[in-house]
Design a protein around this motif. Structure first.
Motif, PDB file in Angstrom:
ATOM      1  N   PHE A  50       0.858  -1.346   0.079  1.00 10.33           N
ATOM      2  CA  PHE A  50       0.233  -0.064  -0.038  1.00 10.33           C
ATOM      3  C   PHE A  50       0.933   1.135   0.050  1.00 10.33           C
ATOM      4  CE2 PHE A  50       0.789  -0.506   4.231  1.00 10.33           C
ATOM      5  CZ  PHE A  50       1.024   0.604   5.024  1.00 10.33           C
ATOM      6  N   SER A  51       0.343   2.231  -0.610  1.00 12.47           N
ATOM      7  CA  SER A  51       0.701   3.447  -0.291  1.00 12.47           C
ATOM      8  C   SER A  51      -0.490   4.513  -0.311  1.00 12.47           C
ATOM      9  CB  SER A  51       1.584   4.157  -1.758  1.00 12.47           C
ATOM     10  OG  SER A  51       0.907   3.921  -2.891  1.00 12.47           O
ATOM     11  N   SER A  52      -0.783   5.276  -1.132  1.00 13.58           N
ATOM     12  CA  SER A  52      -1.965   6.099  -1.256  1.00 13.58           C
ATOM     13  C   SER A  52      -3.132   5.124  -1.331  1.00 13.58           C
ATOM     14  CB  SER A  52      -2.208   6.960  -2.221  1.00 13.58           C
ATOM     15  OG  SER A  52      -1.011   7.753  -2.225  1.00 13.58           O
ATOM     16  N   GLY A  53      -3.189   3.899  -1.790  1.00 18.34           N
ATOM     17  CA  GLY A  53      -4.136   2.963  -1.763  1.00 18.34           C
ATOM     18  C   GLY A  53      -3.273   1.532  -1.812  1.00 18.34           C
ATOM     19  N   ALA A  54      -4.243   0.378  -1.595  1.00 19.83           N
ATOM     20  CA  ALA A  54      -3.455  -0.870  -1.497  1.00 19.83           C
ATOM     21  C   ALA A  54      -3.839  -1.653  -3.020  1.00 19.83           C
ATOM     22  CB  ALA A  54      -4.396  -1.607  -0.659  1.00 19.83           C
ATOM     23  N   ASN A  55      -2.980  -2.545  -3.014  1.00 24.17           N
ATOM     24  CA  ASN A  55      -2.915  -3.691  -4.038  1.00 24.17           C
ATOM     25  C   ASN A  55      -2.488  -4.832  -3.627  1.00 24.17           C
ATOM     26  OD1 ASN A  55      -0.135  -2.297  -4.465  1.00 24.17           O
ATOM     27  ND2 ASN A  55      -0.218  -3.841  -6.062  1.00 24.17           N
ATOM     28  N   VAL A  56      -2.809  -6.031  -4.509  1.00 22.35           N
ATOM     29  CA  VAL A  56      -2.374  -7.356  -4.041  1.00 22.35           C
ATOM     30  C   VAL A  56      -0.841  -7.508  -4.917  1.00 22.35           C
ATOM     31  CG1 VAL A  56      -2.717  -9.677  -4.372  1.00 22.35           C
ATOM     32  CG2 VAL A  56      -4.696  -8.213  -3.929  1.00 22.35           C
ATOM     33  N   ALA A  57       0.140  -7.687  -4.286  1.00 19.33           N
ATOM     34  CA  ALA A  57       1.230  -7.830  -4.898  1.00 19.33           C
ATOM     35  C   ALA A  57       1.421  -9.216  -5.449  1.00 19.33           C
ATOM     36  CB  ALA A  57       2.514  -7.454  -4.149  1.00 19.33           C
ATOM     37  N   SER A  58       0.800 -10.240  -4.583  1.00 21.42           N
ATOM     38  CA  SER A  58       0.960 -11.642  -4.712  1.00 21.42           C
ATOM     39  C   SER A  58      -0.223 -12.299  -4.217  1.00 21.42           C
ATOM     40  CB  SER A  58       2.012 -12.409  -4.094  1.00 21.42           C
ATOM     41  OG  SER A  58       3.159 -12.625  -4.620  1.00 21.42           O
ATOM     42  N   GLU A  59      -0.853 -12.813  -5.259  1.00 21.78           N
ATOM     43  CA  GLU A  59      -2.249 -13.702  -5.070  1.00 21.78           C
ATOM     44  C   GLU A  59      -2.127 -14.549  -3.895  1.00 21.78           C
ATOM     45  OE1 GLU A  59      -5.084 -13.093  -6.276  1.00 21.78           O
ATOM     46  OE2 GLU A  59      -4.311 -11.461  -7.574  1.00 21.78           O
ATOM     47  N   PHE A  60      -3.109 -14.515  -2.965  1.00 19.18           N
ATOM     48  CA  PHE A  60      -3.363 -15.520  -1.875  1.00 19.18           C
ATOM     49  C   PHE A  60      -3.094 -17.121  -2.483  1.00 19.18           C
ATOM     50  CE2 PHE A  60      -5.581 -17.668   1.466  1.00 19.18           C
ATOM     51  CZ  PHE A  60      -4.766 -17.123   2.492  1.00 19.18           C
ATOM     52  N   GLY A  61      -2.240 -17.908  -1.908  1.00 18.59           N
ATOM     53  CA  GLY A  61      -2.138 -19.140  -2.423  1.00 18.59           C
ATOM     54  C   GLY A  61      -1.329 -19.972  -1.665  1.00 18.59           C
ATOM     55  N   VAL A  62      -1.133 -21.373  -1.947  1.00 17.25           N
ATOM     56  CA  VAL A  62      -0.252 -22.051  -1.168  1.00 17.25           C
ATOM     57  C   VAL A  62       1.402 -22.026  -1.373  1.00 17.25           C
ATOM     58  CG1 VAL A  62       0.143 -24.715  -0.711  1.00 17.25           C
ATOM     59  CG2 VAL A  62      -2.205 -23.803  -0.800  1.00 17.25           C
ATOM     60  N   VAL A  63       2.089 -21.712  -0.540  1.00 16.72           N
ATOM     61  CA  VAL A  63       3.487 -21.968  -0.538  1.00 16.72           C
ATOM     62  C   VAL A  63       3.942 -22.906  -0.984  1.00 16.72           C
ATOM     63  CG1 VAL A  63       5.607 -21.272   0.461  1.00 16.72           C
ATOM     64  CG2 VAL A  63       3.667 -19.898   0.947  1.00 16.72           C
ATOM     65  N   ASP A  64       5.016 -23.418  -1.879  1.00 18.08           N
ATOM     66  CA  ASP A  64       5.716 -24.584  -2.190  1.00 18.08           C
ATOM     67  C   ASP A  64       6.599 -24.237  -3.059  1.00 18.08           C
ATOM     68  OD1 ASP A  64       4.874 -24.489  -4.908  1.00 18.08           O
ATOM     69  OD2 ASP A  64       2.970 -25.778  -4.362  1.00 18.08           O
ATOM     70  N   ASP A  65       7.657 -25.280  -3.296  1.00 16.85           N
ATOM     71  CA  ASP A  65       8.941 -25.025  -4.022  1.00 16.85           C
ATOM     72  C   ASP A  65       8.542 -24.254  -5.415  1.00 16.85           C
ATOM     73  OD1 ASP A  65      10.170 -26.157  -1.939  1.00 16.85           O
ATOM     74  OD2 ASP A  65      10.418 -28.290  -2.921  1.00 16.85           O
ATOM     75  N   SER A  66       7.530 -24.588  -5.892  1.00 15.23           N
ATOM     76  CA  SER A  66       7.455 -23.894  -7.299  1.00 15.23           C
ATOM     77  C   SER A  66       6.923 -22.331  -7.121  1.00 15.23           C
ATOM     78  CB  SER A  66       6.271 -24.650  -8.093  1.00 15.23           C
ATOM     79  OG  SER A  66       5.211 -24.685  -7.499  1.00 15.23           O
TER      80      SER A  66
END
Length: 186
Positions: A50-66
């Motif tokens: 976020f700065s003046s507004g917010a944005n999704v930098a990385s979509e919510f998902g499962v962390v794995d090696d890929s």
């Protein structure tokens, strides 16, 4: 565990008062990248900026090696500029966790900010909503223009810790502790 990191990328995050003359945004990127490395496979993670507004930098998902590398690449693309709308970052994280997460999962928001947020009333409203959902917010203050009162208040009201960390190395350690704590509670 479900973790959403919320990164301040306002203009002041360009100040070079982090360790080794790093800018605050560089220190933040480094810290979040170490969190991504230490996050166990199977944890669900999202990154909001976020700065003046917010944005999704990385979509919510499962962390794995890929996916680990993609998360890190998204974080490395963040640059500083604009205002400090903490409430918009928290609101975005809240909406990610409440709309996509399984209610049984331990849910944590890690807020990394360097300073004064605008619209403290709006921040209080969002924090009330977050606390009502049982989501914990840990706050990490960075640099030397920290609004400690606001960051303490956000953490206190959600059962989190407020940490004030001027060096990037200390910041990485804190993220590692928080990430371990979040995983241990599931």
């Amino acid at each position: 565990a479900d973790i959403v990191t919320v990164i301040d990328r306002s203009g002041s995050m360009g100040s070079s008062d982090a360790r080794n003359n790093q800018t605050r945004i560089e220190a933040a990127r480094q810290a979040v990248n170490s969190l991504i490395e230490f996050t166990t496979t199977g944890t669900r993670l999202g990154v909001v900026a976020f700065s003046s507004g917010a944005n999704v930098a990385s979509e919510f998902g499962v962390v794995d090696d890929s996916t680990r590398q993609q998360y890190q690449s998204d974080v490395n693309d963040l640059f500083s500029g604009g205002g400090t709308s903490i409430w918009s970052g928290l609101e975005q994280a809240y909406s990610i966790l409440t709309s996509t997460a399984s209610p049984s999962a331990n849910q944590t928001i890690i807020l990394l900010s360097d300073g004064q947020g605008d619209n403290p009333q709006r921040v209080s409203q969002v924090v009330t909503d977050i606390a009502a959902e049982g989501i914990t917010v840990h706050t990490i203050g960075l640099g030397n223009q920290i609004n400690r009162q606001q960051l303490n208040s956000i953490a206190d009201n959600t059962g989190g810790q407020a940490l004030f960390s001027p060096t990037s190395r200390r910041l990485q350690r804190l993220y590692q502790q928080l990430s371990t704590a979040a995983q241990n509670r599931t």
